[in-house]
Write a protein that holds these residues in place. Sequence first.
Motif, PDB file in Angstrom:
ATOM      1  N   THR A 134      54.968 -15.604 -88.362  1.00 56.76           N
ATOM      2  CA  THR A 134      54.719 -14.179 -88.068  1.00 56.76           C
ATOM      3  C   THR A 134      54.137 -13.429 -89.274  1.00 56.76           C
ATOM      4  OG1 THR A 134      57.063 -13.791 -88.531  1.00 56.76           O
ATOM      5  CG2 THR A 134      56.449 -14.014 -86.236  1.00 56.76           C
ATOM      6  N   SER A 163      55.710 -13.981 -96.151  1.00 50.71           N
ATOM      7  CA  SER A 163      56.431 -14.022 -97.439  1.00 50.71           C
ATOM      8  C   SER A 163      56.820 -12.623 -97.910  1.00 50.71           C
ATOM      9  CB  SER A 163      55.551 -14.643 -98.509  1.00 50.71           C
ATOM     10  OG  SER A 163      55.263 -15.950 -98.159  1.00 50.71           O
ATOM     11  N   SER A 214      46.179 -13.619 -89.179  1.00 51.41           N
ATOM     12  CA  SER A 214      44.727 -13.417 -89.294  1.00 51.41           C
ATOM     13  C   SER A 214      43.956 -14.541 -88.594  1.00 51.41           C
ATOM     14  CB  SER A 214      44.344 -13.359 -90.763  1.00 51.41           C
ATOM     15  OG  SER A 214      44.733 -14.566 -91.387  1.00 51.41           O
ATOM     16  N   LEU A 234      45.671 -13.044 -82.945  1.00 50.78           N
ATOM     17  CA  LEU A 234      44.933 -12.839 -84.200  1.00 50.78           C
ATOM     18  C   LEU A 234      44.415 -11.396 -84.321  1.00 50.78           C
ATOM     19  CD1 LEU A 234      43.114 -16.305 -84.045  1.00 50.78           C
ATOM     20  CD2 LEU A 234      45.366 -15.773 -84.987  1.00 50.78           C
ATOM     21  N   GLU A 361      37.642  -7.005 -89.735  1.00 50.45           N
ATOM     22  CA  GLU A 361      38.876  -6.240 -89.508  1.00 50.45           C
ATOM     23  C   GLU A 361      39.269  -5.592 -90.833  1.00 50.45           C
ATOM     24  OE1 GLU A 361      42.469  -8.583 -89.002  1.00 50.45           O
ATOM     25  OE2 GLU A 361      43.250  -7.096 -87.603  1.00 50.45           O
TER      26      GLU A 361
END
Length: 459
Positions: A134, A163, A214, A234, A361
Motif C-alpha cells: 500500500t 515505508s 505508482s 495506480l 501525475e
Amino acid sequence: MSVRKVQLAFDGVVVAEVPETPLAELPAILKSAGKASLEMAEMSRDQRASILFRASAKFTEQRNELARTITLESGKPIREARAEVDRAAATLFCSGEEAHRLAGEEIPMDASAAGRGRVAQTMRQPLGIIAAITPFNFPLNLAMHKVGPSIAAGNATLLKPASATPLSAMHAASILISCGLPADALQVLIGSGSELGQALVEAPPIRMISFTGSAEIGMGISARAGMKKISLELGNNSAVIVLDDVDLDAAAAACVPGAYSNSGQTCISVQRIYVASGVHAAFTERFVDLTRKLKIAHPLEEDCDVSCLISEQEAIRVQSWIGEAVREGATLLSGGGRNLATLQPTVMAQVPLTSKLHKDEVFGPVVGINAVSNLDEAIALVNDSRFGLQAGVFTYDLRSAWRCARNIKAGGVMINDVSNFRVDQMPYGGTKESGLGKEGPRYAVEQMTELKLVSWRLA
Ligand code: NAP
C-alpha cells in the motif's frame, strides 16, 4: 534488528521508531501465514463478518487516536484524517457484508445435450495468502480496502505499508486481531519496497499481489509476479471538464478541495481543468479566490486546509515541475512558493500539452486551468493521457454529460462532480496505465477468491 524512523515532514519531528522485518524471516512468515490461511478458510462467513463488524465499530471508537496517527505519519490535515478513519470503518463494515453475500451460482448443465442428468454449482473459495502493498497517501483506508475483502474471502494477508507510513497499518492490525482475527492471518511487514516488497512479489506461496501505488512500480510488479493474480491500483493525472451551462461558484467550490485536499496527493486529485472558453476567465477568478483563502498550517491544527507533502524531496520535485511548465509557456496565477515540505496551493493557466503538468501525475497541490472551444476538444484533452482512472464533468446538459460518460476513457466518470469523488463500496479502478482490476469490497472479494465448479451426476 534495524529500526525505521517515522517523521512528520512538516517540521521533521520523529513521531515513532518501528522495527523492520528482517528479510531472513520471510520464509517463517510465509509458513505461519500458510497455516493461518487454512484456519481462515475453515471460518464461517458469520465468523469472518463478525470480526469485520467489530473492528469497524472499534475504528469508530478509536477515531481520534487513529486520525492523529494518520496525521503524524503522513502530514494529512487532521479533519481529513478523521474522514479517512470514517471511510476505513465503512470499508470494513462493507467487507463484512460481502462476507455474508459470498456465494456461487447454479450452472444450467442441461442447457447442453451432453449435460443432461447433471446439476452443477460454483463456489467461491479463498486463494490462500495475499500480499497487500500500500502507498502513503491513505495509509489506513487503502490498507483496509485490501485487508477487509481478504478477510471476508477467507484468506491470510501479509500487509506491507509504505515505508513512510507504517503506523496506521500496525494500529489497524492490532484492532482486527483484538476482534478475533488469528494473529498470523494478518501480519504487517515493515521494510523497503525495493527489498521486502520485491521479495513478496516473487514469493511462490503467495497467490495474489494486491498493489496500490505508482504506475512505474506497478508495472515492475506485473512483470515479476509470475503465476499470481494481480490487482493494480495506480496513478492518474485527473481531469475535470467545466461547461458554460453550470453554476460556476458551485463548480469552483467543488474543484478547489478536489485539487488541494491532502496537498493534491490523491490518485484522483483534480490536476487538469478544461473550461469552456466563454466562462474560463470567470471560473478561474472564482477558483483563484477560493484557493487564496485556504489556510496553510501544521496538520494537527483544527482549521488547517493544506499542509506538507510526504517529504521535502517531493515538494522540491513538484516545485521544479511548476518552474518547468512556466519556462514552457504556462502562466502562474497563484502559489508556487515552498517552505520545507509545504508547497502553496498553486494555480496555473494555459499549461502546454508538452509539459509534465499535462502529461504526468503531479501528485502535489498544483492545478492547470486551460480554455477549450468545444466539448469534443475537452474530451480529447482528457483522453490525451497514458492514465485513465477517474474524470469529472460539470454540465447540466444531458446530451453533453452522456457524451462524456460514453467517450472519456477512464474507470469512472463523475457527472456534476470532481474526479476525486469516491465512496468505498463503488467499483474503483482504472484503465490504461492506471491499473488492472477493481477495488470496492464486492469487487475485491471476487478477485480474492477463485471459482470452483462442482458437478453432480444424478443417475
Ligand atoms: P509507490 O512509491 O509506488 O509505493 C507504493 C508501495 O509500493 C509502497 O509500499 C512501496 O514501499 C512499495 N514498493 C516500492 N517499490 C516496490 C517494489 N519494487 N516491489 C514491491 N513494492 C514496492 O507509491 P507511493 O509514492 O507510496 O504512492 C503514490 C502513488 O500511489 C501515486 O502514483 C498514486 O496515484 C498511487 N495511488 C493510487 C491509488 C489507486 O487506488 N489507484 C490510490 C492511492 C495512491 P516503500 O514505501 O518502502 O517504497
